[in-house]
Design a protein around this motif. Structure first.
Motif, short mmCIF file in Angstrom:
data_model
loop_
_atom_site.label_atom_id
_atom_site.label_comp_id
_atom_site.label_asym_id
_atom_site.label_seq_id
_atom_site.Cartn_x
_atom_site.Cartn_y
_atom_site.Cartn_z
N UNK A 106 0.81 -1.19 0.08
CA UNK A 106 -0.03 -0.11 0.03
C UNK A 106 0.74 1.21 0.15
N UNK A 107 1.88 1.05 0.60
CA UNK A 107 2.76 2.47 0.81
C UNK A 107 3.76 2.81 -0.17
N UNK A 108 4.15 1.76 -0.88
CA UNK A 108 5.26 1.83 -1.86
C UNK A 108 4.72 1.21 -3.35
N UNK A 109 4.52 -0.14 -3.41
CA UNK A 109 4.43 -0.83 -4.46
C UNK A 109 3.11 -0.43 -5.26
N UNK A 110 1.83 -0.23 -4.66
CA UNK A 110 0.63 0.16 -5.46
C UNK A 110 0.74 1.59 -6.17
N UNK A 111 1.77 2.48 -5.60
CA UNK A 111 1.94 3.77 -6.20
C UNK A 111 2.85 3.81 -7.35
N UNK A 112 3.52 2.50 -7.62
CA UNK A 112 4.48 2.46 -8.58
C UNK A 112 4.17 1.53 -9.79
N UNK A 166 10.50 4.91 13.54
CA UNK A 166 10.74 5.78 14.47
C UNK A 166 9.24 6.00 15.14
N UNK A 167 9.21 6.48 16.45
CA UNK A 167 7.66 6.91 16.74
C UNK A 167 6.82 7.99 15.93
N UNK A 168 5.78 7.95 15.56
CA UNK A 168 4.85 8.92 14.88
C UNK A 168 3.62 9.01 15.48
N UNK A 169 3.01 10.23 15.43
CA UNK A 169 1.52 10.43 15.91
C UNK A 169 0.97 11.59 15.41
N UNK A 243 9.75 6.87 5.81
CA UNK A 243 9.62 7.30 4.27
C UNK A 243 8.37 6.96 3.74
N UNK A 244 7.57 6.01 4.48
CA UNK A 244 6.27 5.44 3.74
C UNK A 244 5.14 6.69 4.02
N UNK A 245 5.53 7.25 5.01
CA UNK A 245 4.31 8.45 5.32
C UNK A 245 4.34 9.79 5.20
N UNK A 246 5.49 10.26 4.19
CA UNK A 246 5.74 11.49 3.90
C UNK A 246 4.44 12.45 3.45
N UNK A 247 3.68 11.66 2.97
CA UNK A 247 2.46 12.52 2.51
C UNK A 247 1.43 12.73 3.71
N UNK A 248 1.55 12.00 4.83
CA UNK A 248 0.75 12.10 6.00
C UNK A 248 1.56 13.41 6.63
N UNK A 252 0.10 17.19 7.59
CA UNK A 252 -0.05 17.38 8.71
C UNK A 252 -0.87 16.52 9.68
N UNK A 253 -1.08 15.49 8.95
CA UNK A 253 -1.99 14.54 9.79
C UNK A 253 -1.01 13.28 10.81
N UNK A 254 0.44 13.49 10.49
CA UNK A 254 1.21 12.74 11.24
C UNK A 254 2.38 13.71 11.42
#
Length: 305
Positions: A106-112, A166-169, A243-248, A252-254
């Protein structure tokens, strides 16, 4: 003398299954044979080569030195036969079946994958996802993206990307406790899957090896992508590959409150059976990853045991 008498193909087929399972019983179940019939075929093959291929021990068997030498060659030979037959099936020849974890898919393959198909219009793609480590001899998958150290016997491995965390929230959740300024501030909030070994690794690297993670409620969502969705919704702190959540992060969602990232030695690899390395569709996908990912094959896999 006829070739069938010189070349014990059926016995080799039985040997391959028994060597893979390390069990005459399981080999018989796979092949629809009795354990006695399996033992008979193994004995015929041992008589043919003049050496014992298995060490018979109470309640278990193991490969002899001769069996260890023979097993990978036989497995590769049958894989070549399977590949030859598959290449004759016109409907299957143009379909690349990729198995991957839900997060990588979902975070890399589907986008490419769209770009891959634009570059290879003659190859259809089918994507299958699960957290299981698949057995290529029991699945139709052509390739898999899996995490590990790259040392899977009988498989060709190509390094895809590092898997650090790394932690993300969500920023709103951080604000609810006055912000996250130091690692121990994280403990004021719900931790998503505190039993995940990544948390202990990260807190230790941050200088807090003795945090009482076992006192937090357990929650296992089964995939990093699901944990990220829970974090975006403000249900807790997830430990993620940033790196999987740069869009979030950009939307400003994460947030990633600390620059510190860690690794556990397990990274993403492209894998497929060694005997299928020259299949056209696999070669095309391998070359696509090489052109798309700057770090592709930048790490050499260790020698498989």
């Amino acid at each position: 003398m006829k070739l069938s008498r010189q070349f014990p193909l059926n016995a080799l087929r039985v040997f391959e299954a028994a060597a893979r399972h390390r069990s005459f019983t399981k080999a018989g179940e796979e092949l629809g044979m009795t354990q006695t019939a399996v033992s008979y075929q193994i004995k015929l093959l041992e008589d043919h080569v003049g050496e014992a291929l298995f060490l018979r021990k109470p309640r278990r068997i193991s490969l002899s030195e001769a069996g260890e030498r023979l097993a990978p060659k036989v497995a590769e030979g049958f894989e070549l036969l399977r590949e030859a037959l598959a290449d004759l099936r016109n409907t299957a020849d143009g379909t690349l079946i990729i198995h991957a974890t839900a997060t990588f898919a979902s975070q890399w393959l589907a986008r490419h994958l769209g770009l891959f198909q634009l570059r290879n219009p003659g190859i259809a793609v089918r994507l299958e996802t699960s957290q299981e480590v698949i057995d290529f001899s029991r699945t139709q998958a052509d390739v898999a993206i899996r995490t590990g150290k790259g040392d899977w016997p009988g498989l060709r491995s190509h390094f895809v990307m590092r898997n650090h965390f790394t932690p993300m929230l969500s920023p709103k959740l951080a604000e609810s406790v006055g912000g996250i300024r130091e690692p121990l501030d994280l403990l004021k909030l719900r931790i998503i899957d505190p039993a995940d070994a990544w948390w202990r690794i990260w807190f230790t690297a941050a200088g807090h090896p003795d945090v009482a993670l076992d006192t937090y409620p357990r929650s296992r969502l089964g995939a990093q992508s699901f944990e990220a969705a829970a974090a975006v919704a403000g249900h807790g702190i997830a430990i993620l590959r940033p790196e999987f959540y740069t869009e979030e992060v950009a939307s400003g969602r994460l947030i990633q409150p600390f620059e510190l990232t860690c690794e556990d030695g397990s990274h993403y690899w492209l894998v497929y059976p060694e005997a299928r390395r020259n299949a056209g569709k696999i070669r095309a996908f391998r070359e696509f990853l090489r052109a798309t990912l700057p770090g592709f094959e930048s790490v050499t896999p260790p020698t498989a045991p």
